[in-house]
Every structure is written in structure tokens, then in C-alpha cells.
Design a protein around this motif. Sequence first.
Motif, PDB file in Angstrom:
ATOM      1  N   ALA A   1       0.766  -1.149   0.044  1.00 25.06           N
ATOM      2  CA  ALA A   1       0.123  -0.124   0.248  1.00 25.06           C
ATOM      3  C   ALA A   1       0.840   1.139  -0.010  1.00 25.06           C
ATOM      4  CB  ALA A   1      -0.946  -0.041   1.053  1.00 25.06           C
ATOM      5  N   ASP A   2       0.216   2.355  -0.568  1.00 24.20           N
ATOM      6  CA  ASP A   2       1.250   3.514  -0.644  1.00 24.20           C
ATOM      7  C   ASP A   2       0.968   4.318   0.695  1.00 24.20           C
ATOM      8  OD1 ASP A   2       2.396   5.922  -1.772  1.00 24.20           O
ATOM      9  OD2 ASP A   2       0.502   6.840  -1.830  1.00 24.20           O
ATOM     10  N   ALA A   3      -0.266   4.711   0.991  1.00 20.69           N
ATOM     11  CA  ALA A   3      -0.551   5.710   1.970  1.00 20.69           C
ATOM     12  C   ALA A   3      -0.595   5.102   3.520  1.00 20.69           C
ATOM     13  CB  ALA A   3      -1.801   6.383   1.640  1.00 20.69           C
ATOM     14  N   GLY A   4      -0.552   5.772   4.321  1.00 19.95           N
ATOM     15  CA  GLY A   4      -0.809   5.307   5.821  1.00 19.95           C
ATOM     16  C   GLY A   4       0.660   4.952   6.392  1.00 19.95           C
ATOM     17  N   ASP A   5       0.435   4.416   7.559  1.00 20.46           N
ATOM     18  CA  ASP A   5       1.677   4.080   8.195  1.00 20.46           C
ATOM     19  C   ASP A   5       1.518   2.917   9.184  1.00 20.46           C
ATOM     20  OD1 ASP A   5       4.342   4.372   9.518  1.00 20.46           O
ATOM     21  OD2 ASP A   5       3.648   5.980  10.963  1.00 20.46           O
ATOM     22  N   GLU A   6       0.849   1.864   8.356  1.00 19.06           N
ATOM     23  CA  GLU A   6       0.399   0.512   9.057  1.00 19.06           C
ATOM     24  C   GLU A   6       1.508  -0.394   8.316  1.00 19.06           C
ATOM     25  OE1 GLU A   6      -2.020   2.374   7.377  1.00 19.06           O
ATOM     26  OE2 GLU A   6      -2.478   3.521   9.423  1.00 19.06           O
TER      27      GLU A   6
ATOM     28  N   PRO B   1       1.147  11.401   7.861  1.00 22.00           N
ATOM     29  CA  PRO B   1       1.911  11.336   8.926  1.00 22.00           C
ATOM     30  C   PRO B   1       3.159   9.890   8.848  1.00 22.00           C
ATOM     31  CG  PRO B   1      -0.327  10.446   9.023  1.00 22.00           C
ATOM     32  CD  PRO B   1      -0.381  11.367   7.821  1.00 22.00           C
ATOM     33  N   GLY B   2       2.766   9.009   7.886  1.00 20.45           N
ATOM     34  CA  GLY B   2       3.770   8.031   7.559  1.00 20.45           C
ATOM     35  C   GLY B   2       5.017   8.700   7.033  1.00 20.45           C
ATOM     36  N   ARG B   3       4.864   9.175   6.082  1.00 18.90           N
ATOM     37  CA  ARG B   3       6.074  10.094   5.315  1.00 18.90           C
ATOM     38  C   ARG B   3       6.740  11.461   6.035  1.00 18.90           C
ATOM     39  NH1 ARG B   3       3.213   8.164   0.598  1.00 18.90           N
ATOM     40  NH2 ARG B   3       4.435   7.159  -0.966  1.00 18.90           N
ATOM     41  N   LYS B   4       5.796  11.958   6.736  1.00 20.15           N
ATOM     42  CA  LYS B   4       6.427  12.767   7.892  1.00 20.15           C
ATOM     43  C   LYS B   4       7.103  12.228   8.935  1.00 20.15           C
ATOM     44  CE  LYS B   4       6.747  16.931   9.737  1.00 20.15           C
ATOM     45  NZ  LYS B   4       7.711  18.111   9.174  1.00 20.15           N
TER      46      LYS B   4
ATOM     47  N   GLU C   1       7.204   0.440   5.966  1.00 23.24           N
ATOM     48  CA  GLU C   1       8.184  -0.829   5.765  1.00 23.24           C
ATOM     49  C   GLU C   1       9.538   0.066   5.500  1.00 23.24           C
ATOM     50  OE1 GLU C   1       7.858  -3.877   6.274  1.00 23.24           O
ATOM     51  OE2 GLU C   1       5.479  -3.538   6.533  1.00 23.24           O
ATOM     52  N   TRP C   2       9.590   0.957   5.099  1.00 22.02           N
ATOM     53  CA  TRP C   2      10.949   1.842   4.868  1.00 22.02           C
ATOM     54  C   TRP C   2      11.475   2.184   6.289  1.00 22.02           C
ATOM     55  CZ3 TRP C   2      13.973   0.741   0.964  1.00 22.02           C
ATOM     56  CH2 TRP C   2      13.632   0.449  -0.516  1.00 22.02           C
ATOM     57  N   ILE C   3      10.776   2.769   7.142  1.00 23.77           N
ATOM     58  CA  ILE C   3      11.214   3.054   8.310  1.00 23.77           C
ATOM     59  C   ILE C   3      11.590   1.710   9.127  1.00 23.77           C
ATOM     60  CG2 ILE C   3      10.263   3.801  10.668  1.00 23.77           C
ATOM     61  CD1 ILE C   3       8.448   5.681   8.938  1.00 23.77           C
ATOM     62  N   ARG C   4      10.985   0.825   9.056  1.00 25.89           N
ATOM     63  CA  ARG C   4      11.180  -0.487   9.693  1.00 25.89           C
ATOM     64  C   ARG C   4      12.538  -0.930   9.345  1.00 25.89           C
ATOM     65  NH1 ARG C   4       8.020  -6.161   8.360  1.00 25.89           N
ATOM     66  NH2 ARG C   4       9.418  -7.647   9.347  1.00 25.89           N
ATOM     67  N   ALA C   5      12.947  -0.920   7.958  1.00 29.95           N
ATOM     68  CA  ALA C   5      14.189  -1.226   7.664  1.00 29.95           C
ATOM     69  C   ALA C   5      15.233  -0.298   8.015  1.00 29.95           C
ATOM     70  CB  ALA C   5      14.318  -1.271   5.990  1.00 29.95           C
TER      71      ALA C   5
END
Length: 354
Positions: free
Chosen positions: A33-38, A77-80, A45-49
Motif C-alpha cells: 500500500a502507498d498511503a498510511g503508516d501501517e 503522517p507516515g511520510r512525515k 516498511e522503509w522506516i522499519r528497515a
Amino acid sequence: MNDLDELKRLVTGHTVVTEPDTGDGPVLARIVADAGDEPGSWPHEWIRAGEAYDAAGEPLAALQCYLRGRFPFVDGPGRKRAQTRAVEAFDRWRRGRGIEPEAVAVDGVDVRVWTTGLSRAEPRPLLVVVGGLQSPKELWAPILPRVADLGLAGVVAELPGVGENPLRYDWETPHRQLSAILDALADRARTAETYLLASGFAGHAAILAALRDPRIRGVVGNGPPVDTFFTDPVWQAQIPRSTRDTLAHLTRVPAEEVFEHLRDWPLGEDDLRSLTVPLAMVTARRDEIVPPFDFDRIRCATPELRLVEQDDVHGTPTRLAEVRAWSLREVLRMWPGADPADRARLDAEWAAVR
């Protein structure tokens, strides 16, 4: 909402200059999925990595993941969160490496940049580095220790609207921002000897700045739009959607109106012919964003041009080491006071990575 397949195809070019191998395949496979932060979303997933690399003590690899997590621009909020993590990761890495933050006033608004080599006692010539539409300053800032080693003061900024820059991207502001940086650093750098290294759309601003500010003594660019990109609706219809949407976000214009908004932005042939400083340019034969005519216009109209052409797409993502070495080499060719030994080393580095 971004086109997820397009993002997966383009994000590999969104790489910090030190190019750590982050093994993107497993991360991309988890993204659904593109949007969200789940879990399963692009930012998550990039933040997790990135967090895994942070825990392993690899801040530059973490930085690269966080930067990819905010790609192509902050829209929620996810990309922020990814953007914030990127700034924090770079801030940790830069400590002890001679890199300092600076706030530059542009039209009364503070714009954050990263600097190196500034000194009131022994001011150096200045290299200003600016990334493109989707490149926060932390993408390029790891180059600063190398800039200092070459005997230059350095500053890395971002285009208006990108990263932490709160300004609006329009015709005037990017090149006026460049002059404002020179004004702010004039007491700690020899700003009358300033060189610009500008990627993508920042190259358009750099040429405008060089036409207006005599302190700028040379420009090195990578794939800037100058003409047809801004006026040709047939070409505009086929550029990546993420590029169109990023332009709309930065200019604060609806996506369906953004190209009409840009119609008066071309650099004319008279502008390019009147450029009195050296220009060095990287072009990509398969550039999917900037049309070939723009490069032809630069080639034909610019009186003092050094050009290297790569068999690559916009931003030359598969040739980053080569482009980095060539670009720094060209800065030293423009700077009369450069150490011949540094020039020779960059000549050898460029030859090796070619």
C-alpha cells in the motif's frame, strides 16, 4: 495516492551519495500500500528497515531507508515520520565530521541547511549543493566531508518545499534562495568565488542564479529542464505521475493545473547565450522527465559548456559514483585555486569508476 508500481521502479535512484547497499528487494516485497503508516505501507516498511540499520550501528544505510520512506514527498503522517527520522539519522552521523546546521533567512523565513568549512579567520571558496524536486538536503549532505577535504567551504540546501524547506517553489524563490545563502555566509566563506552543484530541477534555478549573481563562478548540473519540459503538453503527458504530483505539491497548485502554471518558466536561448560562467552538465540518453530538446538547447546555446552523456534515465541512478566523481572534478576545473593533486586524484577516480 501514488502509483505504487511507479514508486518501486523509481525509488532506487533516491540514494545517498555514499551508496550503502541496503538490499531493497525484501523491503519492496513487503510493501502493498502507498498511503498510511501501517505494516505493509510504503512509509512503515522503509522506516522499519531503517530502524534495523540504526540498531546495527549503520546510520547512513538507515538514512537511505528513511529518505525512501518519505519519497516522493511528504503527504501524510507516515511520510512525515520518515522525513523526521531521516533528519535525525543524519544529525547523528554528522557529529564529529565537521558538519554544522545553519539557518538562512529567505524572505524573512528561516531555511535550514548543512554546512562545512566555514571560517571567519580563513574563509574558503564556497560550493553550494542543491538536490532536485524529491531530494531533501540529507540526501546530498554526506558529501560535505569530501568538499572540505578539497579545500572548499560547503553548504547543502534543498529546493523550496522539499524536506524541511518551508518556502513555496516558484519561478523566483529558488534562485533568490541561492543568493540569500551567499549573503548569510559572506563573513565565513569567499562567496565571490562560489560554485553551484545542482541536480535536476535545481539546475534550472542554478542557471538563473548565475545569470543574476556575479558571485557565482560556475555551475555543474545533472539533467535540468530549461525549455520544452515547461511548454510541450505532449511530452508532459508521459512524464511519471510522481513527478507531476511532486511539482503540484511544491508549487501548491492542483495537479491538473501545474503544467499551465509552469508555462512561463523556460530559459530562452538569449538567457543561455548570455551565461558568462562555465557550465558543466550531465545528461541521460533515456531521460523520462526532461526532453532531449532541452539538452540540445543547452548544447547549442551555451558558450562555455562541458558535457558528459550517460546511457541512463533521469538522475543517472545507475551511474552515481561516476557522476559524483565527474561533478567534483568539474568544480575543481572551474576553480583556479584548486590543488592540482586533488584534480589529479579526481581524474583518476573518474577514470576508475568509468
